[in-house]
Write a protein that holds these residues in place. Sequence first.
Motif, PDB file in Angstrom:
ATOM      1  N   UNK A  35       0.834  -1.207   0.000  1.00 24.81           N
ATOM      2  CA  UNK A  35       0.000   0.000   0.000  1.00 24.81           C
ATOM      3  C   UNK A  35       0.866   1.254   0.000  1.00 24.81           C
ATOM      4  N   UNK A  36       1.917   1.279   0.811  1.00 22.05           N
ATOM      5  CA  UNK A  36       2.815   2.431   0.852  1.00 22.05           C
ATOM      6  C   UNK A  36       3.508   2.606  -0.494  1.00 22.05           C
ATOM      7  N   UNK A  37       3.939   1.521  -1.102  1.00 22.69           N
ATOM      8  CA  UNK A  37       4.563   1.581  -2.422  1.00 22.69           C
ATOM      9  C   UNK A  37       3.596   2.167  -3.442  1.00 22.69           C
ATOM     10  N   UNK A  38       2.343   1.743  -3.397  1.00 23.31           N
ATOM     11  CA  UNK A  38       1.321   2.264  -4.303  1.00 23.31           C
ATOM     12  C   UNK A  38       1.098   3.757  -4.071  1.00 23.31           C
ATOM     13  N   UNK A  39       1.024   4.179  -2.800  1.00 28.49           N
ATOM     14  CA  UNK A  39       0.830   5.598  -2.495  1.00 28.49           C
ATOM     15  C   UNK A  39       1.998   6.445  -2.995  1.00 28.49           C
ATOM     16  N   UNK A  40       3.224   5.961  -2.794  1.00 30.69           N
ATOM     17  CA  UNK A  40       4.390   6.700  -3.276  1.00 30.69           C
ATOM     18  C   UNK A  40       4.377   6.818  -4.799  1.00 30.69           C
ATOM     19  N   UNK A  41       3.998   5.742  -5.474  1.00 31.33           N
ATOM     20  CA  UNK A  41       3.922   5.762  -6.935  1.00 31.33           C
ATOM     21  C   UNK A  41       2.867   6.765  -7.397  1.00 31.33           C
ATOM     22  N   UNK A  42       1.699   6.768  -6.739  1.00 31.65           N
ATOM     23  CA  UNK A  42       0.642   7.704  -7.105  1.00 31.65           C
ATOM     24  C   UNK A  42       1.069   9.141  -6.863  1.00 31.65           C
ATOM     25  N   UNK A  43       1.790   9.405  -5.778  1.00 30.96           N
ATOM     26  CA  UNK A  43       2.264  10.762  -5.489  1.00 30.96           C
ATOM     27  C   UNK A  43       3.244  11.229  -6.558  1.00 30.96           C
ATOM     28  N   UNK A  44       4.156  10.337  -6.970  1.00 26.56           N
ATOM     29  CA  UNK A  44       5.115  10.703  -8.016  1.00 26.56           C
ATOM     30  C   UNK A  44       4.408  10.980  -9.337  1.00 26.56           C
ATOM     31  N   UNK A  45       3.409  10.160  -9.654  1.00 27.32           N
ATOM     32  CA  UNK A  45       2.681  10.355 -10.904  1.00 27.32           C
ATOM     33  C   UNK A  45       1.890  11.658 -10.888  1.00 27.32           C
ATOM     34  N   UNK A  46       1.300  12.020  -9.753  1.00 26.14           N
ATOM     35  CA  UNK A  46       0.542  13.268  -9.690  1.00 26.14           C
ATOM     36  C   UNK A  46       1.474  14.471  -9.810  1.00 26.14           C
ATOM     37  N   UNK A  47       2.695  14.373  -9.257  1.00 28.28           N
ATOM     38  CA  UNK A  47       3.672  15.452  -9.418  1.00 28.28           C
ATOM     39  C   UNK A  47       4.056  15.599 -10.883  1.00 28.28           C
ATOM     40  N   UNK A  48       4.260  14.476 -11.559  1.00 32.79           N
ATOM     41  CA  UNK A  48       4.633  14.522 -12.972  1.00 32.79           C
ATOM     42  C   UNK A  48       3.490  15.097 -13.808  1.00 32.79           C
ATOM     43  N   UNK A  49       2.251  14.716 -13.480  1.00 33.83           N
ATOM     44  CA  UNK A  49       1.098  15.251 -14.217  1.00 33.83           C
ATOM     45  C   UNK A  49       0.952  16.743 -13.993  1.00 33.83           C
TER      46      UNK A  49
END
Length: 172
Positions: A35-49
């Motif tokens: 879950x933490x890995x998924x949250x970190x991935x989503x945070x990075x993707x939202x920053x890139x977007x």
Amino acid sequence: MTVSTTTLIANKLSRIPSSQEERFRALDRDLARRYVTLLLHQARMSEARRLGQGELLYRPRVEICDTPSSSRITATVELPGVTVEDITLQVGTNSTLRISGERKRRISPVPGPDTKYPLQEIKYGKFERVLQLPEGTMMSTISAAVDNGVLVVSWPRLPPSAATSGSTSNKG
């Protein structure tokens, strides 16, 4: 079965938690890690977007030094290949310091369609790092310098208003 196969199976079985509670805790740890890995991935993707134009955003490595005997806190940011002109410092309304900029490719600035990179480990593009400052810190109290690809930023341990009110309250 051979002796070595039996030994391998026995070793695997010995690593499996024996009680139901131990199995549940192992499952809980695994799910939390995923879950933490998924949250970190989503945070990075939202920053890139947020940057738009499909450019990747990366976070440079930071080291913060807080020596109790010093009146200032110092952050060292690794920015090899980045010039002073490519770095921006901004103090946010929520007492944050935003360090941003862009690392540009120095060799072959405009890669053609036939350009290939068999190995590419250097990150290029826009970067951003947000650091928490003491409440009330003003941009005029922050000092910064770049030397050999290392940005050193320092700010007062306490903002001027807190340091002044703290010293007057001790007198009364």
